[in-house]
Write an enzyme that holds these catalytic residues in place. Structure first.
Site: not given
Ligand code: CO
Length: 281
Positions: A109, A167, A197, A229
């Site tokens: 966005h 993620h 997350e 990650h």
């Molecule tokens: Co991250």
């Protein structure tokens, strides 16, 4: 007469000079500082250049942390705004900005807002279009689920779990992960989707695996690159990695260090979104 007028090249902002249409593609990713993970981006670039051999391709990373980290080792990556400003100076008239994000979260966005700001500049682009991230409409969900199932290692038995690591984000688009798990499980009840997350968390996934008495799990990143990650939060040796958490619960894990952009049928979806953006000029 009308046809002749329409065939004229677009007029530049000042002095009525005609300028030729010059198309460009800007690929925008979060970025990665892990050199090995670059294979994902190389694969995307190769497919984009094959699909559009005549359109110049530029790159930008949305993550300032990653850009700063790379700059320290002498690698220069632009932000989307800098990349667009350079493309403006180079005389591009039409730019397709393709988001290589997975969901339309904050990064997407923000990108859209700033691209819109470029539309209002005098002497700037005639047209800029933004291509959707990987998951944007229901059809994308179905295609992504089918592509990921196709790419599960062949040796995995149906009684064994496949745990995808997304993620995750506080943004409402986080709901895509649970939605995706629903679609996976319609086809294969032992496929799970968690996030680093956001939600579902690894604790949620662990409970689900234990309830189903799962004996073994394949861990697969659901991120374009198998970067930090995937290497640490998913497959790392630390106590809080997914591998360690599940192993400690009696579920041995096999991590697969491959980003989604290494799977051709996933990249095809991003390329289709780019085609869609280019078709809107
Ligand atoms: Co991250």
């Amino acid at each position: 007469m009308l046809a002749t007028l329409m065939a004229l090249p677009a007029l530049a902002g000042g002095h009525g000079h005609k300028r030729e249409m010059k198309k460009g593609i800007l690929l925008v990713a979060f970025g990665t500082s892990v050199p090995r993970a670059q294979v994902s981006f190389k694969n995307i670039e190769k497919k984009v250049k094959t699909a559009y051999p005549d359109i110049p391709v530029r790159w930008a990373y949305t993550s300032k942390i990653i850009r700063d980290k790379l700059a320290k080792s002498g690698q220069h990556l632009d932000s989307p705004e800098t990349a667009l400003a350079k493309m403006m100076d180079e005389g591009f008239t039409h730019v397709a900005v393709q988001s290589l994000h997975t969901i339309a979260g904050e990064e997407f966005h923000d990108l859209q807002r700033n691209v819109h700001a470029f539309m209002g500049m005098a002497g700037g682009f005639d047209n800029i279009q933004v291509g959707n991230p990987l998951l944007s409409v229901q059809k994308d969900l179905e295609r992504v689920v089918a592509a990921m199932i196709k790419n599960i290692p062949k040796e995995r038995k149906k009684s064994e779990a496949v745990v995808l690591m997304g993620h995750g984000t506080p943004h409402p688009a986080n709901a895509f992960y649970a939605a995706m798990m629903f679609h996976f499980q319609q086809q294969d009840p032992n496929i799970f989707v968690g996030t680093v997350e956001g939600t579902p968390e690894i604790g949620d996934i662990k409970s689900m695996l234990l309830a189903k008495k799962i004996q073994k799990a394949y861990l697969i990143p659901f991120m374009s690159v198998a970067g930090d990650h995937a290497m640490n939060d998913m497959a790392g040796e630390e106590d809080d990695s997914w591998k360690s958490i599940l192993s400690a619960a009696g579920i041995p894990c096999i991590p697969i260090l491959k980003g989604t952009a290494e799977y051709d049928d996933i990249v095809d979806i991003w390329v289709d979104h780019l085609s869609d953006a280019l078709s809107r000029f």
